[in-house]
Each structure stands twice: as structure tokens, then as C-alpha cells.
Scaffold this active site. Sequence first.
Site, PDB file in Angstrom:
ATOM      1  N   ARG A  60      18.601  41.484  -0.012  1.00  0.00           N
ATOM      2  CA  ARG A  60      17.633  40.619  -0.737  1.00  0.00           C
ATOM      3  C   ARG A  60      17.895  41.139  -1.966  1.00  0.00           C
ATOM      4  NH1 ARG A  60      13.069  42.009  -0.524  1.00  0.00           N
ATOM      5  NH2 ARG A  60      13.164  43.914   1.032  1.00  0.00           N
ATOM      6  N   TYR A 110      22.383  35.461   2.563  1.00  0.00           N
ATOM      7  CA  TYR A 110      22.025  36.668   3.201  1.00  0.00           C
ATOM      8  C   TYR A 110      20.588  36.795   3.578  1.00  0.00           C
ATOM      9  CZ  TYR A 110      22.798  41.329   5.168  1.00  0.00           C
ATOM     10  OH  TYR A 110      23.295  42.181   6.229  1.00  0.00           O
ATOM     11  N   GLY A 111      20.186  36.996   4.844  1.00  0.00           N
ATOM     12  CA  GLY A 111      18.757  37.746   5.306  1.00  0.00           C
ATOM     13  C   GLY A 111      17.646  36.832   4.613  1.00  0.00           C
ATOM     14  N   GLY A 112      16.838  37.505   3.988  1.00  0.00           N
ATOM     15  CA  GLY A 112      15.479  36.968   3.498  1.00  0.00           C
ATOM     16  C   GLY A 112      15.785  36.117   2.199  1.00  0.00           C
ATOM     17  N   LYS A 125      10.703  36.005   4.541  1.00  0.00           N
ATOM     18  CA  LYS A 125       9.821  36.429   3.509  1.00  0.00           C
ATOM     19  C   LYS A 125       9.345  35.495   2.508  1.00  0.00           C
ATOM     20  CE  LYS A 125      10.928  41.045   4.765  1.00  0.00           C
ATOM     21  NZ  LYS A 125       9.984  41.609   5.294  1.00  0.00           N
ATOM     22  N   HIS A 136       2.729  42.092   5.436  1.00  0.00           N
ATOM     23  CA  HIS A 136       3.851  42.628   5.619  1.00  0.00           C
ATOM     24  C   HIS A 136       3.404  43.685   6.944  1.00  0.00           C
ATOM     25  CE1 HIS A 136       7.872  44.598   4.375  1.00  0.00           C
ATOM     26  NE2 HIS A 136       8.088  44.039   5.270  1.00  0.00           N
ATOM     27  N   SER A 182      10.002  49.640   3.429  1.00  0.00           N
ATOM     28  CA  SER A 182      11.303  49.855   4.255  1.00  0.00           C
ATOM     29  C   SER A 182      11.272  51.153   4.316  1.00  0.00           C
ATOM     30  CB  SER A 182      12.417  49.004   3.368  1.00  0.00           C
ATOM     31  OG  SER A 182      12.311  49.306   2.335  1.00  0.00           O
ATOM     32  N   CYS A 228      10.757  53.273   6.837  1.00  0.00           N
ATOM     33  CA  CYS A 228       9.591  54.236   7.156  1.00  0.00           C
ATOM     34  C   CYS A 228       9.498  53.867   8.784  1.00  0.00           C
ATOM     35  CB  CYS A 228       8.478  53.825   6.443  1.00  0.00           C
ATOM     36  SG  CYS A 228       8.358  54.451   4.524  1.00  0.00           S
ATOM     37  N   GLY A 229      10.232  53.145   9.454  1.00  0.00           N
ATOM     38  CA  GLY A 229      10.452  53.071  10.836  1.00  0.00           C
ATOM     39  C   GLY A 229       9.356  52.239  11.431  1.00  0.00           C
ATOM     40  N   LYS A 230       9.321  50.972  10.809  1.00  0.00           N
ATOM     41  CA  LYS A 230       8.410  49.990  11.139  1.00  0.00           C
ATOM     42  C   LYS A 230       8.944  49.418  12.694  1.00  0.00           C
ATOM     43  CE  LYS A 230       6.175  46.078   8.723  1.00  0.00           C
ATOM     44  NZ  LYS A 230       6.931  45.233   8.026  1.00  0.00           N
ATOM     45  N   THR A 231       9.957  48.909  12.484  1.00  0.00           N
ATOM     46  CA  THR A 231      10.360  48.415  13.880  1.00  0.00           C
ATOM     47  C   THR A 231      10.437  49.569  14.939  1.00  0.00           C
ATOM     48  OG1 THR A 231      11.826  46.995  12.554  1.00  0.00           O
ATOM     49  CG2 THR A 231      12.395  47.005  14.889  1.00  0.00           C
ATOM     50  N   ASN A 232      10.805  50.766  14.669  1.00  0.00           N
ATOM     51  CA  ASN A 232      10.387  51.802  15.603  1.00  0.00           C
ATOM     52  C   ASN A 232       9.193  51.724  16.208  1.00  0.00           C
ATOM     53  OD1 ASN A 232      13.130  52.237  15.161  1.00  0.00           O
ATOM     54  ND2 ASN A 232      12.791  54.256  13.986  1.00  0.00           N
ATOM     55  N   ASP A 244       7.544  42.740  11.920  1.00  0.00           N
ATOM     56  CA  ASP A 244       7.579  42.549  10.368  1.00  0.00           C
ATOM     57  C   ASP A 244       6.457  41.970   9.652  1.00  0.00           C
ATOM     58  OD1 ASP A 244       8.933  43.046   8.068  1.00  0.00           O
ATOM     59  OD2 ASP A 244       9.811  41.131   8.193  1.00  0.00           O
ATOM     60  N   ASN A 271      22.928  48.388   4.980  1.00  0.00           N
ATOM     61  CA  ASN A 271      21.757  47.134   5.453  1.00  0.00           C
ATOM     62  C   ASN A 271      22.508  45.967   6.509  1.00  0.00           C
ATOM     63  OD1 ASN A 271      19.407  45.826   4.867  1.00  0.00           O
ATOM     64  ND2 ASN A 271      20.294  44.229   3.623  1.00  0.00           N
ATOM     65  N   ARG A 297      22.632  44.026  10.024  1.00  0.00           N
ATOM     66  CA  ARG A 297      21.592  43.622  10.682  1.00  0.00           C
ATOM     67  C   ARG A 297      21.800  42.938  12.030  1.00  0.00           C
ATOM     68  NH1 ARG A 297      16.236  43.576   7.691  1.00  0.00           N
ATOM     69  NH2 ARG A 297      16.722  44.390   5.789  1.00  0.00           N
ATOM     70  N   ASN A 321       4.145  59.669  18.207  1.00  0.00           N
ATOM     71  CA  ASN A 321       3.265  59.175  17.329  1.00  0.00           C
ATOM     72  C   ASN A 321       2.025  58.396  18.196  1.00  0.00           C
ATOM     73  OD1 ASN A 321       4.510  59.835  15.082  1.00  0.00           O
ATOM     74  ND2 ASN A 321       5.780  57.768  14.937  1.00  0.00           N
TER      75      ASN A 321
HETATM   76  C1  OXD Z   1      12.284  44.143   4.683  1.00  0.00           C
HETATM   77  C2  OXD Z   1      12.767  43.187   5.997  1.00  0.00           C
HETATM   78  O1  OXD Z   1      13.346  44.037   3.871  1.00  0.00           O
HETATM   79  O2  OXD Z   1      11.971  43.164   6.798  1.00  0.00           O
HETATM   80  O3  OXD Z   1      11.200  44.214   4.505  1.00  0.00           O
HETATM   81  O4  OXD Z   1      13.987  43.002   5.910  1.00  0.00           O
HETATM   82 MN    MN Z   2      10.004  43.533   6.250  1.00  0.00          MN
END
Ligand code: OXD
Ligand code: MN
Length: 595
Positions: free
Chosen positions: A70, A211-213, A220, A240, A262, A264-268, A287, A377, A379, A507
Amino acid sequence: MNVTVKNKKLSQWIKEVADLCKPDDIYVCNGSKEEYDQMVKTLIDSNIAIPLKKRPNSYLFRSDPSDVARVEDRTYISTQSQDEAGPTNNWIDPTELKELMKGFYKGCMTGRTMYVIPFSMGPIGSPIAKIGVEISDSPYVVINMHIMTRVSDRVLELLGTDGDFIPCLHSVGAPLEKGQEDSIWPCAPIENKYISHFPEENLIWSYGSGYGGNALLGKKCLALRIASAMARRESWMAEHMLILRLTNPEGKQYHIAAAFPSACGKTNLAMMQPSLPGWKCECVGDDIAWMKIGPDGRLYAINPENGFFGVAPGTSYDTNPMAMDSLKDNVLFTNCALTDDGDVWWEGMDGDEPAHAIDWKGNDWTPESSHDAAHPNARFTALASKCPVICEDWEKPEGVPIDIFVFGGRRGTVVPLVYESLNWEHGVFLGATAASETTAANIGAVGNLRRDPFAMKPFCGYNMGDYFQHWLNMGEKLGDKRPRIFYVNWFRRSEDGKFLWPGFSENSRVLKWMCDRVDGKAGAEETPIGLIPKDGELDTSGLDISSEDMKELLHVDTKAWKAEIPDIENHFSVFGDRLPEKLRNQLKEFEKRLG
Ligand code: OXD
Ligand code: MN
């Protein structure tokens, strides 16, 4: 054009864009499997998609080395006044920006097909869902949108002749002369890339990146930047945040929405499998959360997306087994490495490094190479329905009721493992001052502290001071049905630099304390920063952790917190008089409590 479009606004817009961008052809997408397969076949025939022998219906793509993420400094919130966009967004006057971009769009689709992609963010027909239509000249975008959103001819039916939608215009910005060979990843140079949002008219114009977002405009651009501005006008929330369902051994369900910057392990966390016996965790989204107050006064959340656009490097059976199991088939990979036996590979994947691979730029790579095989990055684009722990209610049109909000960041020191806000306003203060240390994934020196309020800094489509006020207003509307607000830090280190907390599935212990707090079952001790688990209240049964480490993890160092005050003052000062009085007071109260 392959079909007749009945919606008046849409047919008019298609004509306008075609007149401006001059594509060779126009194709209206229907979201079918045949369409996807046909598009993939064309991409394989032009050597753009690389089929992966090891994963059925999965393909690898390599981007241009200049188009890998992004582009926040080429992203604009274009409102009538700069004040409306606020101090955290780039701004250009809408008339000026449109003139400038029209110059780029003129003839930009020559030699290409213009795809019209009708999509729904959220289950089609859900009262929380929104309809968008993306026009793009990239077949890669079309197939990614098939996974990330709900592309369907049912969306056009739902629109009827007069229904409204959010127009999302995208071009890679690389017209083709007659006979000119296409590149595998067409895009424009960085100085010509523009990711523009016109929130006052619900409009997105993106140019120059594939690319992506930057290019998958449902994510986004629509679901956060445009939606956040709509949400303020319409009294709902676009955040978010991951959404997960936790079920305790007695079968009681809790729904948690959590915002982290980003890396910080959100998807995990979204796919975490609890170590605590009898507890179950299911993923609703990883997300974005759209939340509305339901008929019973509680806040209901949907995941507006249909897939995961996850960062590949670092994803493994150790860090996120459920994500790995989502990647077995029907996946699009971008900028990963290609192994000699026809699979993808990235740094941090399980098992040994391959002895040889083709790196993300298409060159030979061996473990001796001085660079990474996959781009940091890189994906995966994977269907949410492929995730083994996707919640059975993830597509429930009315959403799931949120009990708990969690904010957090990556902090080696100062911030304890978990604490609860004293009340809603204090919780908003915690979100508004959320900070994280920069990692190799961020620009700037590693270890710098960056304030990223509500993890929304790059994604808020209006003045962030007003966004803070919107959170306060939503709290008032929710009254006693407000979710409880917590703050976590999985990343506190000991003096010798080791992580104090094991993280990942452990966690669940922290989430359990939150659920017990909601039920009035767990005790807490009031400190100047908020409510900390009382000694022994955080379930550490079966966990090999010393009481000293636990003490350190929950320690509130008043002196260190006092040292944070100037940085918070500095952070708040940029919002000027748009900073809500209540947050100014929260800061004063906080200082007072610190003594
Ligand atoms: C971000 C993503 O950058 O979800 O937050 O790709
Ligand atoms: Mn995100």
C-alpha cells in the site's frame, strides 16, 4: 459489452469511464466459477499466473518490484475543506485532484479490457452490507475480488434500475499501443500513483498500482476509508478489527473485536486455538468489522470481506496452523518464492529452507543468497470459507453481538499484558492513544514508538478528532449495552530481552479473564492506568511461567507511564480544537492518577 446493465447510475458511469479511459472492450463480471477459470486461463496463457503443482487451483503472481505494498503517501482523502480530512490524511482539493487524475485516466485502458465488477461487502442483502462496483483494467484484480468480496450478478439484480452503489474506479495506468507486448505486472511509476477517496460523494479513484489495498478497492478504500465516513453520518462503526467467537467450557459464547496495528499478530489471534481445555475459538473475520446497533440495543458486527489477504512470511504451523490449513487449494499467492517441486515458500515457513528456489523477482535463490526469497509483504488471497475454524455464523446477515473490544500494540516495556478500561470514555482514551513499536515491516527506525489510534491512522476517511468523538457518541447511544474495553500487550520483554509471555494459543488465558470480567467472575485491581487482573486471577494453570515473570508482565511502572505523558500530549496536539474535550479531560485525569 457482454450484458445490458439495467441500473441507470451504473450504465451512465460505465459509459463515462469508457469514454474517458478508452478500453478495447467492456466485460461485466458475474462472479461465476467459469468466469474465474476463464480469467485464470488467460493469465496462465500470458505467463502471468504460475500454476502450483502442489496446491490445486492455486497460482503464483510476481509484481513489479516497484509495486509491492500500500502506498500511504500517495493516498488521499479529498474533501471540500482540508480540515474535514484532518491532520492524519493527505489532502488535495477534489476539483483539482479530479482534473489531475482525469489527465492520467484519459486513454489509460487502450489495448485492455475494462472489467465491471459488481460486489457486496458483507453477505448479499445483509442490513449491514454495502454494494460497490469496481471498474478495473486488471484481470488479476478481478480474480482477487472474486475471493475477497462477493462478486455476483445477484448484486446487479439487487441494485435494480435505481439502487445506489459505491463506484470504485481502478486502472493500472499502463495503456498498450497496438502490437505492444504487455508486462507481467503493468503499473505506473510511483509519482503517478494516486489512491483517492471522495468521502463526501462515496467515490474512489485509484490509478497506477495493481497491488493489494491500492487495487482491491473493496478492502481498505471502501470498507474502511469510505465506510468510516458513512458510518459517522449513519451512526454505525467501520473498524480495522478482527472478530472472533470464544466459547467457554459451559457453552457460553463471547464475541470479541480487536484492533492492532500491522505486525502485531492480528490474523494469528483471529484464528487462535485456545490452550485452555474446553475453550473454543472461531474466526469471524481477520481485518475489518462493520458494526451496527441491533434491535436489542447491542452492537452487532459483520465481517464485510469474503477472504483473507494475509501476509505470508512468518505464517507457519507454529504461528498460525489454521491459516496454513486455509491455504491448501484455491489460493492466489503474490510475491512468494517458487520451489523446484512447484510449491510456494516464504521465510518463516515450517520445515527446512529449500536448497534452491526462484525468488519473488523471478531469479535463482539459494540459502546463501543475501536477500529474502519471498518479499516481506508477500501475500496469500484465500477464501474465508476454507478456514477450518471459520465460525458457522460468520455470514449471518445481522452479525454477531460484540461483548468485548480489545486494543493493543507491540511494546517491549511499560505496557502490561492486559488491563481493562475504567469506563467507556477511558476505553476511548486507550484506543485514541494506542501505540506500537515499529518493526522491520514499518518505515523508520526499528523500535520507534508510533501512535496509531484504533489502528485506524492509515484508514480513517475523515478528521480523526471527529472520529474520536464518534466513538464517544456511540458509547452514549449504546448505554449499558456497551462492550467492555481492554488493552493488551503480548510483547513485553524481560531485562535480558526475552519475551515474557508465550503468546499464540496461550493468549486464550487473557481472553478468558476478559470473559470472566464481563460475567463479574474475575477480580481486578484498580491502578492509575486501569484495571489489572488481581493476583492469581489470570489462569496460568499448566503454564510454565514463573511468578516473577507474571509479576513483571502485570507490573504498572508509574514512573515509566509518567514519561509517556509528553508524547501523548504531542500526539493529541495535532488535532487542535477537533480533539474532544472528554479526551483532553481523560489525559488530565490520567496525569492526576499517576500522581
Ligand atoms: C493492512 C492489511 O495493511 O490488512 O492492515 O493489509
Ligand atoms: Mn489490515
